[in-house]
Design an enzyme around this catalytic site. Structure first.
Site, PDB file in Angstrom:
ATOM      1  N   LYS A  35     -36.393  19.884 -24.382  1.00 36.86           N
ATOM      2  CA  LYS A  35     -35.447  18.948 -23.769  1.00 36.86           C
ATOM      3  C   LYS A  35     -34.009  19.439 -23.972  1.00 36.86           C
ATOM      4  O   LYS A  35     -33.199  19.461 -23.042  1.00 36.86           O
ATOM      5  CB  LYS A  35     -35.638  17.581 -24.432  1.00 36.86           C
ATOM      6  CG  LYS A  35     -35.051  16.422 -23.668  1.00 36.86           C
ATOM      7  CD  LYS A  35     -35.466  15.150 -24.391  1.00 36.86           C
ATOM      8  CE  LYS A  35     -34.967  13.909 -23.734  1.00 36.86           C
ATOM      9  NZ  LYS A  35     -35.238  12.716 -24.540  1.00 36.86           N
ATOM     10  N   GLU A 151     -25.649  -1.470 -27.318  1.00 38.29           N
ATOM     11  CA  GLU A 151     -25.224  -1.087 -25.955  1.00 38.29           C
ATOM     12  C   GLU A 151     -25.697  -2.149 -24.972  1.00 38.29           C
ATOM     13  O   GLU A 151     -26.705  -2.809 -25.200  1.00 38.29           O
ATOM     14  CB  GLU A 151     -25.756   0.305 -25.600  1.00 38.29           C
ATOM     15  CG  GLU A 151     -27.261   0.493 -25.720  1.00 38.29           C
ATOM     16  CD  GLU A 151     -28.037   0.013 -24.527  1.00 38.29           C
ATOM     17  OE1 GLU A 151     -27.432  -0.116 -23.461  1.00 38.29           O
ATOM     18  OE2 GLU A 151     -29.249  -0.245 -24.676  1.00 38.29           O
ATOM     19  N   PHE A 152     -24.929  -2.279 -23.887  1.00 38.44           N
ATOM     20  CA  PHE A 152     -25.296  -3.254 -22.849  1.00 38.44           C
ATOM     21  C   PHE A 152     -25.372  -2.551 -21.490  1.00 38.44           C
ATOM     22  O   PHE A 152     -24.909  -3.054 -20.481  1.00 38.44           O
ATOM     23  CB  PHE A 152     -24.277  -4.401 -22.823  1.00 38.44           C
ATOM     24  CG  PHE A 152     -24.160  -5.119 -24.144  1.00 38.44           C
ATOM     25  CD1 PHE A 152     -25.138  -6.011 -24.552  1.00 38.44           C
ATOM     26  CD2 PHE A 152     -23.091  -4.867 -24.997  1.00 38.44           C
ATOM     27  CE1 PHE A 152     -25.060  -6.662 -25.780  1.00 38.44           C
ATOM     28  CE2 PHE A 152     -22.997  -5.518 -26.230  1.00 38.44           C
ATOM     29  CZ  PHE A 152     -23.978  -6.415 -26.628  1.00 38.44           C
ATOM     30  N   ARG A 154     -27.042  -1.066 -18.171  1.00 36.38           N
ATOM     31  CA  ARG A 154     -28.217  -1.243 -17.302  1.00 36.38           C
ATOM     32  C   ARG A 154     -28.598   0.108 -16.732  1.00 36.38           C
ATOM     33  O   ARG A 154     -27.729   0.889 -16.332  1.00 36.38           O
ATOM     34  CB  ARG A 154     -27.875  -2.157 -16.117  1.00 36.38           C
ATOM     35  CG  ARG A 154     -27.802  -3.625 -16.446  1.00 36.38           C
ATOM     36  CD  ARG A 154     -27.109  -4.369 -15.332  1.00 36.38           C
ATOM     37  NE  ARG A 154     -25.762  -3.828 -15.100  1.00 36.38           N
ATOM     38  CZ  ARG A 154     -25.047  -4.018 -14.005  1.00 36.38           C
ATOM     39  NH1 ARG A 154     -25.536  -4.715 -13.008  1.00 36.38           N
ATOM     40  NH2 ARG A 154     -23.829  -3.514 -13.885  1.00 36.38           N
ATOM     41  N   LYS A 207     -27.290  -8.655 -29.459  1.00 40.07           N
ATOM     42  CA  LYS A 207     -28.023  -7.827 -28.500  1.00 40.07           C
ATOM     43  C   LYS A 207     -29.321  -8.507 -28.042  1.00 40.07           C
ATOM     44  O   LYS A 207     -29.616  -8.613 -26.845  1.00 40.07           O
ATOM     45  CB  LYS A 207     -28.319  -6.463 -29.139  1.00 40.07           C
ATOM     46  CG  LYS A 207     -29.275  -5.594 -28.367  1.00 40.07           C
ATOM     47  CD  LYS A 207     -28.672  -5.110 -27.067  1.00 40.07           C
ATOM     48  CE  LYS A 207     -29.733  -4.542 -26.169  1.00 40.07           C
ATOM     49  NZ  LYS A 207     -29.264  -3.577 -25.239  1.00 40.07           N
ATOM     50  N   PHE A 252     -27.595 -12.251 -12.149  1.00 45.76           N
ATOM     51  CA  PHE A 252     -28.957 -12.380 -12.706  1.00 45.76           C
ATOM     52  C   PHE A 252     -29.633 -13.667 -12.258  1.00 45.76           C
ATOM     53  O   PHE A 252     -30.370 -14.297 -13.001  1.00 45.76           O
ATOM     54  CB  PHE A 252     -28.947 -12.219 -14.235  1.00 45.76           C
ATOM     55  CG  PHE A 252     -28.967 -10.764 -14.607  1.00 45.76           C
ATOM     56  CD1 PHE A 252     -27.878  -9.954 -14.317  1.00 45.76           C
ATOM     57  CD2 PHE A 252     -30.082 -10.188 -15.193  1.00 45.76           C
ATOM     58  CE1 PHE A 252     -27.908  -8.600 -14.594  1.00 45.76           C
ATOM     59  CE2 PHE A 252     -30.113  -8.826 -15.473  1.00 45.76           C
ATOM     60  CZ  PHE A 252     -29.020  -8.041 -15.175  1.00 45.76           C
ATOM     61  N   CYS A 263     -36.511  -2.886 -21.703  1.00 42.19           N
ATOM     62  CA  CYS A 263     -35.734  -3.728 -22.628  1.00 42.19           C
ATOM     63  C   CYS A 263     -36.166  -5.190 -22.675  1.00 42.19           C
ATOM     64  O   CYS A 263     -36.530  -5.686 -23.735  1.00 42.19           O
ATOM     65  CB  CYS A 263     -34.262  -3.638 -22.266  1.00 42.19           C
ATOM     66  SG  CYS A 263     -33.693  -1.948 -22.240  1.00 42.19           S
ATOM     67  N   LYS A 324     -37.188  -1.397 -11.111  1.00 43.12           N
ATOM     68  CA  LYS A 324     -36.094  -1.860 -10.251  1.00 43.12           C
ATOM     69  C   LYS A 324     -35.541  -0.636  -9.523  1.00 43.12           C
ATOM     70  O   LYS A 324     -36.015   0.493  -9.769  1.00 43.12           O
ATOM     71  CB  LYS A 324     -34.999  -2.556 -11.065  1.00 43.12           C
ATOM     72  CG  LYS A 324     -34.304  -1.646 -12.062  1.00 43.12           C
ATOM     73  CD  LYS A 324     -33.076  -2.313 -12.661  1.00 43.12           C
ATOM     74  CE  LYS A 324     -32.275  -1.315 -13.465  1.00 43.12           C
ATOM     75  NZ  LYS A 324     -31.050  -1.854 -14.026  1.00 43.12           N
TER      76      LYS A 324
HETATM   77  C1  UGA Z   1     -31.049  -4.595 -19.477  1.00 39.60           C
HETATM   78  C2  UGA Z   1     -29.708  -5.325 -19.637  1.00 39.60           C
HETATM   79  O1  UGA Z   1     -29.265  -5.814 -18.372  1.00 39.60           O
HETATM   80  C3  UGA Z   1     -28.653  -4.400 -20.238  1.00 39.60           C
HETATM   81  O2  UGA Z   1     -27.449  -5.133 -20.476  1.00 39.60           O
HETATM   82  C4  UGA Z   1     -29.182  -3.840 -21.573  1.00 39.60           C
HETATM   83  O3  UGA Z   1     -28.268  -2.951 -22.162  1.00 39.60           O
HETATM   84  C5  UGA Z   1     -30.497  -3.124 -21.327  1.00 39.60           C
HETATM   85  O4  UGA Z   1     -31.439  -4.039 -20.743  1.00 39.60           O
HETATM   86  C6  UGA Z   1     -30.984  -2.622 -22.663  1.00 39.60           C
HETATM   87  O5  UGA Z   1     -31.269  -3.450 -23.540  1.00 39.60           O
HETATM   88  O6  UGA Z   1     -30.953  -1.412 -22.901  1.00 39.60           O
HETATM   89  P1  UGA Z   1     -32.091  -2.884 -17.682  1.00 39.60           P
HETATM   90  O7  UGA Z   1     -33.399  -3.155 -18.363  1.00 39.60           O
HETATM   91  O8  UGA Z   1     -31.692  -1.510 -17.387  1.00 39.60           O
HETATM   92  O9  UGA Z   1     -30.879  -3.550 -18.516  1.00 39.60           O
HETATM   93  O10 UGA Z   1     -32.163  -3.605 -16.274  1.00 39.60           O
HETATM   94  P2  UGA Z   1     -31.635  -4.967 -15.615  1.00 39.60           P
HETATM   95  O11 UGA Z   1     -30.756  -4.626 -14.490  1.00 39.60           O
HETATM   96  O12 UGA Z   1     -31.117  -5.903 -16.612  1.00 39.60           O
HETATM   97  O13 UGA Z   1     -33.011  -5.533 -15.020  1.00 39.60           O
HETATM   98  C7  UGA Z   1     -34.092  -5.934 -15.859  1.00 39.60           C
HETATM   99  C8  UGA Z   1     -35.169  -6.596 -15.019  1.00 39.60           C
HETATM  100  O14 UGA Z   1     -34.718  -7.836 -14.493  1.00 39.60           O
HETATM  101  C9  UGA Z   1     -35.603  -5.781 -13.798  1.00 39.60           C
HETATM  102  O15 UGA Z   1     -36.995  -5.879 -13.641  1.00 39.60           O
HETATM  103  C10 UGA Z   1     -34.870  -6.421 -12.641  1.00 39.60           C
HETATM  104  O16 UGA Z   1     -35.500  -6.238 -11.395  1.00 39.60           O
HETATM  105  C11 UGA Z   1     -34.906  -7.884 -13.072  1.00 39.60           C
HETATM  106  N1  UGA Z   1     -33.843  -8.715 -12.472  1.00 39.60           N
HETATM  107  C12 UGA Z   1     -32.548  -8.531 -12.782  1.00 39.60           C
HETATM  108  C13 UGA Z   1     -34.217  -9.718 -11.589  1.00 39.60           C
HETATM  109  O17 UGA Z   1     -35.407  -9.919 -11.274  1.00 39.60           O
HETATM  110  N2  UGA Z   1     -33.243 -10.525 -11.071  1.00 39.60           N
HETATM  111  C14 UGA Z   1     -31.932 -10.371 -11.370  1.00 39.60           C
HETATM  112  O18 UGA Z   1     -31.098 -11.148 -10.856  1.00 39.60           O
HETATM  113  C15 UGA Z   1     -31.573  -9.337 -12.247  1.00 39.60           C
END
Ligand code: UGA
Length: 432
Positions: A35, A151-152, A154, A207, A252, A263, A324
């Protein structure tokens, strides 16, 4: 500042590249020799928009380095970020912290002067206390400080989320560390990010509570969507109608399939386990987990209803299989349950994903990967839109699909009902 990121997964690589871009000297360490070699040659192990350019730019100007030598990298750095994985343990809801403690012991051996050791991985409350305990067995406390800085980011939006965060959370009671970290993040603070200094345990919990709250918000809107389908109301109107209340907020609130990814499923389970450990019943989050787990069978029931119970020999096309859009991540994607279930019931499933074929579906009979959208949907009886890539947003179904009376089931409500009606397409969305 001299930073060392341990673990070149999603968090370590994105944060490392972004910190380097802000002018720091960053070394990203991983025990995976291949890697690291590939990274040195500009090959990025994950799909993340903009990451390849950022890595190449900072590697070429020598602010970003890659190494397999943890000891040397730690010895040269002032701030060490632990970014290794904390997956759910097999057959339990506990977070597996073995990688965290393993690297802690390795870091310990290389503490030669004052170092800030940061958990950026998502770790259960009190993990920082454990790390401190492990290091202090062999090193004096004045030589190190253990800080939580979650971290936050996405997936798919990680670089933007890093550069324009809503907040930066620093969990430490050590004023020296707080001062150094406020300085490290000053370019982001000056652009409007709020800086919060709190206790280490509070930061760890922030978190988990954030991810659990977001998972709750999604599950809430998904359940309201179920009700909308029964009473002939469009969930999009409800999301707008409630989201405009600033106390609720509009983000969301998009109804869709079960939430997935690396996550939310993992972190909701882990916070419930932490609650149990401290004799606190987090009943709301437990319900969220259950509701989300049931959601995929609800979607499958709907497919059955749409096809009037005749799934066998139907051509079903799946657009998007990752959890997603804008990611190649398959972890906890509802497609992992939906596609095998439909194939088992005798459907012929063609799927397309902009991030390519997925190994996991290769061995499933009647499941075929197609190189583009048109090939995937040409002979479809039913098109299931599973993720909202831009590529899926303006398909001319009528000119591509050869079958009469084909159906579109749009799990992300990408298309407007009225347009589909005008085009005489048999269309189903979520909560509509
Ligand atoms: C999530 C958090 O949003 C981040 O802030 C965090 O840092 C991250 O986890 C982590 O802990 O590392 P992520 O898992 O990349 O990020 O993706 P999201 O965009 O949050 O989506 C999570 C799930 O929720 C997906 O399946 C998405 O399709 C779903 N979702 C999201 C919905 O069904 N509706 C929404 O309105 C938003």
């Amino acid at each position: 500042m001299k930073l060392c990121m341990i673990g070149t997964g999603y968090v370590g690589l994105v944060s490392g590249a972004c910190f380097a871009d802000l002018g720091n000297d960053v070394v990203c360490v991983d025990k995976d020799f291949n890697k690291i070699n590939r990274l040195k040659n500009g090959v990025i192990p994950i799909y993340e928009p903009g990451l390849e350019e950022l890595v190449k730019k900072n590697y070429n100007n020598k602010r970003l380095k890659f190494s397999t030598d943890l000891n040397k990298s730690v010895a040269k750095s002032n701030i060490i970020f632990i970014c290794v994985g904390t997956p759910t343990k097999k057959n339990s809801n506990f977070a597996d912290l073995s990688q965290i403690y393993k690297v802690t012991k390795e870091i310990r051996g290389s503490i030669n002067k004052f170092k800030i050791i940061i958990t950026k991985s998502t770790v259960p409350v009190t993990t920082g206390d454990q790390i401190e305990k492990i290091i202090s067995k062999k090193k004096p406390k004045k030589l190190f400080s253990v800080v939580s800085n979650p971290e936050f980011l996405r997936e798919g939006e990680a670089i933007r989320d890093f550069i324009y965060p809503d907040r930066i959370v620093i969990g430490t009671n050590n004023s020296r560390s707080n001062k150094i970290l406020k300085n490290l993040y000053s370019p982001l603070i000056s652009k409007g990010a709020k800086y919060i200094n709190t206790s280490r345990r509070a930061s760890e919990l922030i978190k988990y509570a954030s991810n659990s709250f977001l998972a709750t918000k999604i599950t809430f809107i998904n359940e309201i969507a179920n009700l909308c389908e029964k009473i002939g109301v469009d969930i999009e109107d409800i999301s707008i109608g409630i989201g405009l209340d600033k106390r609720i907020g509009g983000r969301f609130l998009r109804a869709g399939p079960a939430y997935g990814g690396s996550c939310f499923p993992k972190d909701t389970k882990a916070i419930v386990t932490t609650g149990d450990k401290f004799k606190t019943n987090l009943s709301l989050i437990k319900s969220v987990i259950k509701s989300n787990q049931k959601r995929t069978s609800l979607m499958l029931d709907k497919v059955n209803e749409i096809l009037k119970g005749r799934i066998k020999n139907k051509n079903i096309s799946f657009l998007g299989v990752t959890f997603k859009a804008n990611t190649d991540d398959m972890r906890d994607s509802s497609s992992l349950l939906m596609i095998p279930s439909l194939a088992k019931k005798g459907a012929k499933v063609n799927y397309y994903d902009p991030t390519g074929e997925k190994k996991i579906f290769k061995k499933i009979k009647n499941v075929t990967y197609c190189e583009n959208i048109n090939t995937a949907i040409r002979f479809s009886d039913l098109v299931i839109i599973h993720t909202e890539w831009n590529d899926f947003k303006s398909i001319n179904f009528n000119s591509v699909i050869k079958k009469k009376n084909f159906i579109v089931y749009d799990l992300r409500n990408i298309y407007s009902h009225s347009k589909m009606k005008k085009d005489k397409i048999n269309y189903f969305g979520v909560g509509r």
